[in-house]
Design an enzyme around this catalytic site. Structure first.
Site, PDB file in Angstrom:
ATOM      1  N   THR A   1       0.824  -1.214   0.000  1.00  0.00           N
ATOM      2  CA  THR A   1       0.000   0.000   0.000  1.00  0.00           C
ATOM      3  C   THR A   1       0.860   1.268   0.000  1.00  0.00           C
ATOM      4  O   THR A   1       1.900   1.332   0.647  1.00  0.00           O
ATOM      5  CB  THR A   1      -0.909   0.000   1.245  1.00  0.00           C
ATOM      6  OG1 THR A   1      -1.785  -1.112   1.162  1.00  0.00           O
ATOM      7  CG2 THR A   1      -1.718   1.270   1.329  1.00  0.00           C
TER       8      THR A   1
ATOM      9  N   GLU B   1      -6.409  -6.077   4.073  1.00  0.00           N
ATOM     10  CA  GLU B   1      -6.563  -7.106   3.025  1.00  0.00           C
ATOM     11  C   GLU B   1      -7.758  -6.788   2.122  1.00  0.00           C
ATOM     12  O   GLU B   1      -8.349  -7.682   1.519  1.00  0.00           O
ATOM     13  CB  GLU B   1      -6.705  -8.506   3.628  1.00  0.00           C
ATOM     14  CG  GLU B   1      -5.482  -8.992   4.369  1.00  0.00           C
ATOM     15  CD  GLU B   1      -4.363  -9.454   3.453  1.00  0.00           C
ATOM     16  OE1 GLU B   1      -4.509  -9.348   2.225  1.00  0.00           O
ATOM     17  OE2 GLU B   1      -3.336  -9.910   3.980  1.00  0.00           O
TER      18      GLU B   1
END
Length: 714
Positions: A180, A472
């Site tokens: 990320t 997730e």
């Protein structure tokens, strides 16, 4: 190539006959050598009324192998002073230090032997749940620093980084996983960190263009990792962009724990919870790394400096690289199970002891006797069993996937299995997270003011589970993956491809009968007809088919109006794609629960109770979709609504005397539960007093006492 990669493959292949998603054969024994009788106390009132044996139910729900595996680890935790619980909130630095020290102790003591997990892969999820029920921060530290870091190398490397891998599984290389970025998470294609290959020096140059491209929310990065798996765009010297690839990167000097020149590492600071985990961000300033840093299974640079890959399609290459995320989502289902199996037993036990009001001139009643409390908590008890059973199922599903991956890599069956697991995990993970979220909050409220105490245990569970709704894959974004998969299947069926439903796990086989299902009507006219579980499953099959039909019509209508594919799907989420994914997840969880109630390993008394629980769970879910059932003319008149509501009330009441025993069967030991309200002895007020007397600050004068005294006049 790793020497033990072949060993794992041989182990799995040797188990090929027994590996399946079917629950292994069990005997209803009581494991009396590890499950001790509870101390006599206020909970005896309900325990003595129960028709089932909590030990037998626990062994059935867990399996003896899993139960012994958990109890062994928990016993180690309880006997080691390092794992003692603190009565008061620790400083941020101390929370992190303790999580780190516990992480290293688990690895050094080999609490979860590596060979055991390799021989029975589903134990990897058991290991995770065992740690999460004790301390989520510690579990995440172990899971990210060593497990995920090494697993990604194992799955994506061709052997060049075998030394790092070996040291990681031995607990000697602390690593992390960085995907990320500050301004992009779900949209991986838009990530901007680059890794450019310079053929002259045979090295990659990693670079972060600005802060928005910094890798962030990286667990174990803030203070403690020496290595990181960094996802970056692989750029060739001529400017060719081959998309995201993973690189193993040294980020800190192990002797000083300071970042190398060209690496900027920062800490994200205190969070709402999980503060034993040092989440961080990282940036690179033209940082040089060896060519061997590239995890090369999906793409590599040959000796001539040319990019090579077994995947011609870049999207498939990325999909193969990120395929492990499905395993992560399946794992989160079991993390949710680890939280809800603490929250619900605490509330059930407390409400069975807490007395308030009663008939005029009569004794006060335990609040569990009240219909409103029963209908708030006992359906959650049913949901807890449903998620527990489903969590066990997905662990076996993951084991089957590993076997298929090692045995038939590249096969069409593996591709279909991967797509199905992705579709399933993308909806059941959100539903599990939301169910746990709502259950923890309801349980906290059901325990009144005492439930707000830290010593009750709810607040930490609530804020820890909150992360499950995001990581997730943010839940509301993630479930769109499921609706996309189902809509694609629906389109293939409409075009005459009946084989579209023939998936390895058979999760959508019922869609072959969609036309007849859509002509069906709500068939339950009496309370007892809900005990025929096919009636409950038929309701969900109709709901799913109806939502599929309506969503497909909506998407096609928008396309016919000239709207692009992206916009058509975007403007069909609330009508009805979101509900479709949720209903499909609920159907899968309910179906697995129902199938478990038919196990030949159950005796009649335990089967009867589980049967009622499954019926209650089914009605509780269906009530949420009543408006759709009336809208689509599946139900007409007041009867359907009345039957569903009355069934929830009657089933909740009929399970009242079993509730404590059912809670006992899913609750972890008191040391792990760590709640003054939910301890197995039921001595709530004695436990609360002991906790207050034990805290140093309870009777101490505060350091700022003079701020009061100097202002007081009397």
């Amino acid at each position: 190539m790793y020497g033990f990669r072949n060993r794992v493959k041989l182990i799995l292949q040797s188990k090929c006959i027994s590996i399946s998603t079917n629950k292994p054969k069990l005997k209803m024994n009581s494991c009396s050598d590890i499950l001790k009788e509870f101390e006599s106390g206020p909970l005896d009132l309900y325990r003595n009324k129960s028709t089932i044996d909590w030990k037998k139910m626990k062994v059935f729900i867990e399996s003896e192998q899993i139960l012994r595996y958990k109890m062994k680890a928990w016993s180690i935790f309880e006997s080691d002073p390092l794992f003692n619980h603190s009565d008061e909130t620790l400083t941020l630095d101390e929370q992190r230090r303790l999580a780190l020290m516990r992480m290293y102790k688990i690895v050094e003591k080999k609490v979860f032997p590596f060979d055991e997990i390799m021989s029975t892969p589903r134990l990897s999820m058991t290991k995770m749940v065992t740690m999460f029920q004790y301390c989520p921060s510690m579990a995440i530290k172990v899971g990210l620093t060593f497990d995920m870091f090494s697993n990604v190398i194992f799955g994506m490397d061709n052997g060049r980084n075998s030394e790092i891998y070996q040291l990681a599984i031995e607990g000697k290389v602390p690593g992390c996983f960085a995907l990320t970025e500050i301004s992009h998470g779900t949209n991986t294609k838009a990530m901007r960190t680059t890794c450019t290959y310079d053929n002259k020096i045979k090295q990659f140059i990693m670079h972060t263009p600005d802060f928005e491209a910094a890798k962030c929310w990286v667990g174990s990065l803030g203070k403690s990792s020496t290595h990181a798996i960094i996802w970056a765009k692989l750029i060739m010297s001529n400017g060719d962009d081959h998309g995201l690839h993973a690189f193993v990167v040294k980020i800190r000097d192990v002797k000083t724990m300071l970042p190398y020149s060209g690496v900027i590492v920062g800490d994200l600071g205190e969070k709402a919870n999980l503060n034993g985990v040092d989440n961080g961000f990282i940036m690179f300033d033209n940082y040089h790394i060896p060519k061997e840093s590239l995890l090369s299974k999906t793409g590599d640079i040959n000796d001539d400096g040319q990019y090579i890959s077994p995947f011609k399609d870049k999207s498939k290459r990325l999909g193969a690289s990120l395929g492990s995320l499905s395993a992560g989502r399946l794992g989160i289902i079991n993390i949710c199970v680890s939280y809800i199996t603490k929250a619900v037993p605490i509330a059930i036990r407390y409400t069975a002891v807490r007395k308030q009001f009663g008939p005029t001139d009569g004794e006060e009643l335990p609040v569990l006797e009240y219909q409103l409390v029963q209908c708030r908590l006992i359906p959650l008890l049913a949901a807890t069993y449903a998620l527990k059973i489903y969590g066990d199922y997905v662990a076996r599903m993951y084991e089957s996937f590993l076997f298929e991956m090692f045995s038939n890599s590249g096969s069409e069956r593996l591709r279909l299995l991967g797509a199905e697991i992705h579709g399933i995990s993308s909806c059941t993970k959100p539903v599990a997270a939301w169910t746990a979220r709502d259950a923890i909050q309801e349980c906290r409220e059901a325990c009144g003011g005492h439930g707000y105490l830290k010593a009750a245990g709810f607040n930490d569970l609530r804020s820890a589970n909150d992360a499950n709704c995001t990581y997730e894959g943010d839940n509301n974004v993630l479930i769109q993956q499921t609706s996309n998969w189902l809509l694609n299947i629906w389109s293939n069926l409409a075009n005459g491809n009946k084989n579209a439903c023939d998936t390895p796990l058979g999760s959508i086989e019922f869609l072959k009968q969609a036309n007849s299902i859509l002509r069906g009507k709500f068939m339950i006219s009496r309370f007892d007809e809900g005990f025929i579980h096919t009636n409950l499953l038929s309701c969900f099959q109709w709901i799913i088919c109806y939502l599929l039909e309506r969503t497909s019509e909506r998407v096609n209508l928008l396309k016919a109006q000239g709207v692009c594919k992206f916009t058509a799907k975007n403007e069909s989420q609330m009508f009805f794609a979101r509900d479709l994914s949720i209903a499909f997840a609920e159907y899968l969880i309910l179906k697995q629960f129902i199938e478990t109630t038919t196990s030949p390993d159950l005796d009649e008394s335990h089967r009867s109770v589980l049967h009622k629980l499954a019926s209650l769970y089914g009605f509780w879910l269906i009530e949420k979709h009543l408006s759709l059932m009336y809208e689509g003319s599946y139900a007409n008149g007041p009867l359907a609504s009345e039957v569903i509501k009355e069934s929830i009330i009657n089933l909740s009441s009929s399970l009242q005397n079993e509730a404590v025993t059912l809670a006992d069967a899913i609750a972890p030991p008191d040391f792990i539960l760590n709640s003054v309200l939910g301890a197995s002895n039921g001595k709530v007020y004695e436990n609360l007093k002991n906790a207050l007397w034990r805290q140093k600050s309870t009777f101490e004068r505060p350091a700022w006492w003079n701020e009061i005294s100097t202002r007081s006049k009397l």
